[in-house]
Design an enzyme around this catalytic site. Structure first.
Site, PDB file in Angstrom:
ATOM      1  CB  ALA A 212      -0.942  -0.006   1.202  1.00 54.97           C
TER       2      ALA A 212
ATOM      3  CG  ASN B  78       7.736  -4.687   0.771  1.00 55.60           C
ATOM      4  OD1 ASN B  78       8.850  -4.173   0.857  1.00 55.60           O
ATOM      5  ND2 ASN B  78       6.613  -4.024   1.067  1.00 55.60           N
TER       6      ASN B  78
ATOM      7  CE1 TYR C 129      12.937  -4.087  10.081  1.00 59.39           C
ATOM      8  CE2 TYR C 129      15.296  -3.618  10.087  1.00 59.39           C
ATOM      9  CZ  TYR C 129      14.083  -3.658   9.423  1.00 59.39           C
ATOM     10  OH  TYR C 129      14.008  -3.277   8.095  1.00 59.39           O
TER      11      TYR C 129
END
Ligand SMILES: NC(=O)C1=CN([C@@H]2O[C@H](COP(=O)(O)OP(=O)(O)OC[C@H]3O[C@@H](n4cnc5c(N)ncnc54)[C@H](O)[C@@H]3O)[C@@H](O)[C@H]2O)C=CC1
Ligand SMILES: CCCCCC(=O)/C=C/[C@H]1[C@H](O)CC(=O)[C@@H]1CCCCCCC(=O)O
Length: 259
Positions: free
Chosen positions: A14, A91, A151
């Protein structure tokens, strides 16, 4: 791989890098299923892409990559609508060192889930036509980014998983290439997380050190990363490759040989 008539799925499509990957695939002739948990942004992107490419070139499908049921249904809908699946881009990613289990769930489990679901349609051993899977890791998948250890761990996981899948595919004959993009800092909304105490939690004190790294190395534009992505999709010789996207340009990572 020529892209005219090919069908792609991009997760986290998006906005940011996912939007950029989708646009470069469309520009080069592919049809693209845009998957994202952000429904308002996803629908609005689809509307603007419809004006440029016509309504038949894209689908927007609301999908949380953490949900096996949503993800499976989204890929099924893509194949039913466009008739095939050739390119898959995992992604979608987040930074969250406080709700670190969610970061593992989206960044690592989501990539494994997406890859296995894509294989069900792409694997030549089960009636698919092969293709290419590009997973979006990070420079933090090759070395540590101090303020975001979880992360960092998820992106190292994506690198290891993708390289192992490339070897498995070659050895078994899936007919699928597996590649990685490892960008340094890119100008997208995810960078806000690196300056958010609510997201960094116990590592909030390292915000300034990360800011210095960004100043030192610079921040890329999305277009610099999408060009690298296109190269990995098109170049049939690239399999098991990790393309680093740096301010000085793109370069393939080398890995220690242990055999
Ligand atoms: N921007 C940067 O500096 C870098 C980003 N990356 C990676 O690039 C990828 C894309 O990130 P950006 O575009 O920069 O960030 P972004 O925050 O702009 O976009 C991420 C997109 O993923 C979607 N998303 C988040 N959780 C999701 C879920 N559970 N299911 C489906 N969609 C979900 C969001 O709604 C958003 O549209 C991520 O994997 C990120 O780790 C890698 C290196 C550097
Ligand atoms: C959204 C997260 C951004 C991830 C960017 C990233 O992974 C940065 C990693 C730094 C790591 O902590 C140690 C560093 O110095 C990394 C940045 C340096 C990359 C080299 C860039 C060189 C160049 O651009 O020419």
């Amino acid at each position: 791989m020529a892209l005219e008539g090919k069908v792609a799925v991009v997760t986290g499509a998006a906005q940011g890098l996912g939007k950029g990957f989708s646009e470069i695939l469309l520009k080069n002739g592919a049809k693209v299923a845009l998957l994202d948990v952000a429904e308002v942004a996803g629908k609005s992107l689809k509307e603007s892409l419809d004006e440029q490419y016509g309504p038949d070139r894209t689908l927007f499908i609301p999908c949380d990559v953490q949900s096996q049921q949503q993800f499976k249904a989204a890929i099924q809908k893509t194949v039913e609508t466009f008739g095939q699946l050739d390119i898959f881009c995992n992604n979608a990613g987040i930074i969250n060192e406080v709700d670190w289990e969610k970061a593992v769930s989206v960044n690592l489990m989501g990539v494994v889930r997406g890859t296995y679901l894509a294989l069900e349609h792409m694997n030549k051993l089960s009636g698919g036509q092969g293709g290419v899977i590009v997973n979006i890791a990070s420079i933090a998948g090759l070395g540590p980014l101090l303020s975001v250890p979880v992360y960092t761990a998820t992106k190292h996981g994506v690198v290891g998983f993708t390289r192992a899948m490339a070897d498995a595919s070659k050895e078994s004959g899936y007919g699928i290439r597996f590649n990685l993009i490892c960008p340094t800092f890119v100008q997208t909304d995810i960078l806000n997380a690196l300056q958010s105490p609510a997201i960094l939690g116990q590592f909030s004190n390292l915000e300034d050190s990360t800011k210095k790294l960004m100043e030192q190395h610079g921040i890329l534009d999305v277009s610099q990363v999408t060009e690298a992505f296109l190269q990995l999709v098109l170049d049939e010789t690239k399999d098991g490759a990790a393309l680093m996207v740096l301010s000085k340009g793109s370069q393939y990572s080398t890995f220690p040989s242990i055999i």
